[in-house]
Design an enzyme around this catalytic site. Structure first.
Site, PDB file in Angstrom:
ATOM      1  N   ASP A 102       0.835  -1.202   0.000  1.00  0.00           N
ATOM      2  CA  ASP A 102       0.000   0.000   0.000  1.00  0.00           C
ATOM      3  C   ASP A 102       0.865   1.246   0.000  1.00  0.00           C
ATOM      4  O   ASP A 102       0.588   2.207  -0.699  1.00  0.00           O
ATOM      5  CB  ASP A 102      -0.980   0.002   1.185  1.00  0.00           C
ATOM      6  N   ASP A 105       7.363   3.782   2.949  1.00  0.00           N
ATOM      7  CA  ASP A 105       7.701   4.987   3.707  1.00  0.00           C
ATOM      8  C   ASP A 105       9.230   4.993   3.891  1.00  0.00           C
ATOM      9  O   ASP A 105       9.952   5.349   2.967  1.00  0.00           O
ATOM     10  CB  ASP A 105       6.918   4.918   5.020  1.00  0.00           C
ATOM     11  N   ASP A 161      -4.833   2.975   6.664  1.00  0.00           N
ATOM     12  CA  ASP A 161      -5.614   3.282   7.867  1.00  0.00           C
ATOM     13  C   ASP A 161      -4.860   4.126   8.878  1.00  0.00           C
ATOM     14  O   ASP A 161      -3.633   4.224   8.854  1.00  0.00           O
ATOM     15  CB  ASP A 161      -6.016   1.982   8.566  1.00  0.00           C
TER      16      ASP A 161
HETATM   17  P1  IMP Z   1       8.122   1.565   6.169  1.00  0.00           P
HETATM   18  O1  IMP Z   1       8.661   0.284   6.713  1.00  0.00           O
HETATM   19  O2  IMP Z   1       8.667   2.766   6.910  1.00  0.00           O
HETATM   20  O3  IMP Z   1       8.297   1.722   4.678  1.00  0.00           O
HETATM   21  O4  IMP Z   1       6.585   1.622   6.513  1.00  0.00           O
HETATM   22  C1  IMP Z   1       5.684   0.841   5.876  1.00  0.00           C
HETATM   23  C2  IMP Z   1       4.436   0.633   6.689  1.00  0.00           C
HETATM   24  O5  IMP Z   1       4.162   1.709   7.621  1.00  0.00           O
HETATM   25  C3  IMP Z   1       3.260   0.585   5.757  1.00  0.00           C
HETATM   26  O6  IMP Z   1       3.037  -0.727   5.280  1.00  0.00           O
HETATM   27  C4  IMP Z   1       2.135   1.110   6.611  1.00  0.00           C
HETATM   28  O7  IMP Z   1       1.575   0.066   7.369  1.00  0.00           O
HETATM   29  C5  IMP Z   1       2.799   2.078   7.559  1.00  0.00           C
HETATM   30  N1  IMP Z   1       2.717   3.473   7.080  1.00  0.00           N
HETATM   31  C6  IMP Z   1       3.746   4.263   6.699  1.00  0.00           C
HETATM   32  N2  IMP Z   1       3.311   5.478   6.333  1.00  0.00           N
HETATM   33  C7  IMP Z   1       1.964   5.455   6.465  1.00  0.00           C
HETATM   34  C8  IMP Z   1       0.920   6.446   6.210  1.00  0.00           C
HETATM   35  O8  IMP Z   1       1.154   7.592   5.794  1.00  0.00           O
HETATM   36  N3  IMP Z   1      -0.345   6.031   6.464  1.00  0.00           N
HETATM   37  C9  IMP Z   1      -0.670   4.790   6.906  1.00  0.00           C
HETATM   38  N4  IMP Z   1       0.267   3.845   7.158  1.00  0.00           N
HETATM   39  C10 IMP Z   1       1.575   4.175   6.932  1.00  0.00           C
END
Ligand code: IMP
Length: 180
Positions: A102, A105, A161
């Protein structure tokens, strides 16, 4: 358009039409890249259910899909380190895999999923994501297919969410009262 979810206020900044157009573009990229092959799509639950559905409606290639949940240590939503893939029993040896996310980040989630999948010797692995925050991304791994690049703000809608709420919102909403 504004909406309140738990204690926060959000406003729409990407419309449903823009989301649909972006997903169509990614579908075209994948139809071209995997022409004549049969990739296995791996949707990362819960958030990717929306992207997976909308994307698959637009794919014309032969393909399969399965879903996976990741187990992680929880702190803040983005700092959870993925420790395992739950409910993932597929044989992926020699298969072309496309991970469906989805949102990417910081990228730590996708890199850990990639490591766990590569342990199972697929022929190739690519990443497709509905949303990507380039300014937050800290990894070297290229994100192969990005529907929409967004600024570094917390967003909901189209599967994403805030503490369980907002996944059903159409388009993408940005938090408007996030403390600095
Ligand atoms: P990462 O490991 O920092 O890339 O984060 C990934 C996970 O963090 C995603 O799969 C989401 O579950 C959550 N996440 C990061 N940013 C957002 C956001 O803006 N809205 C909702 N969930 C987020």
């Amino acid at each position: 358009m504004r909406v309140r979810l738990h204690e926060h206020e959000f406003e729409q900044f990407i419309s449903e039409n823009e989301v649909n157009a972006a997903v169509t573009r990614v579908a075209q990229e994948l139809n071209a890249h995997y022409a004549g092959q049969r990739p296995l799509f791996v949707g990362v639950l819960n958030g990717a259910f929306f992207f997976a559905t909308e994307l698959l409606k637009r794919l014309t290639i032969e393909c399969e899909i399965t879903f996976v949940k990741v187990a992680s240590y929880h702190g803040t939503s983005s700092s959870g380190k993925v420790t395992d893939l739950i409910g993932f029993n597929e044989r992926i040896e020699g298969r072309h895999i496309v991970i469906l996310e989805d949102i990417v980040d910081t990228g730590s989630t996708i890199v850990h999923i990639l490591d766990l999948l590569r342990d199972r010797h697929p022929a190739s692995v690519r990443i497709a994501t509905l949303l990507f925050k380039p300014d937050a991304y800290k990894q070297q791994v290229p994100i192969d297919h990005v529907a929409i690049r967004i600024p570094n703000a917390f967003v909901v809608g189209s599967g994403l969410d805030h503490n369980g709420l907002g996944r059903n919102l159409t388009g993408i909403y940005r938090i408007i009262d996030q403390p600095a």
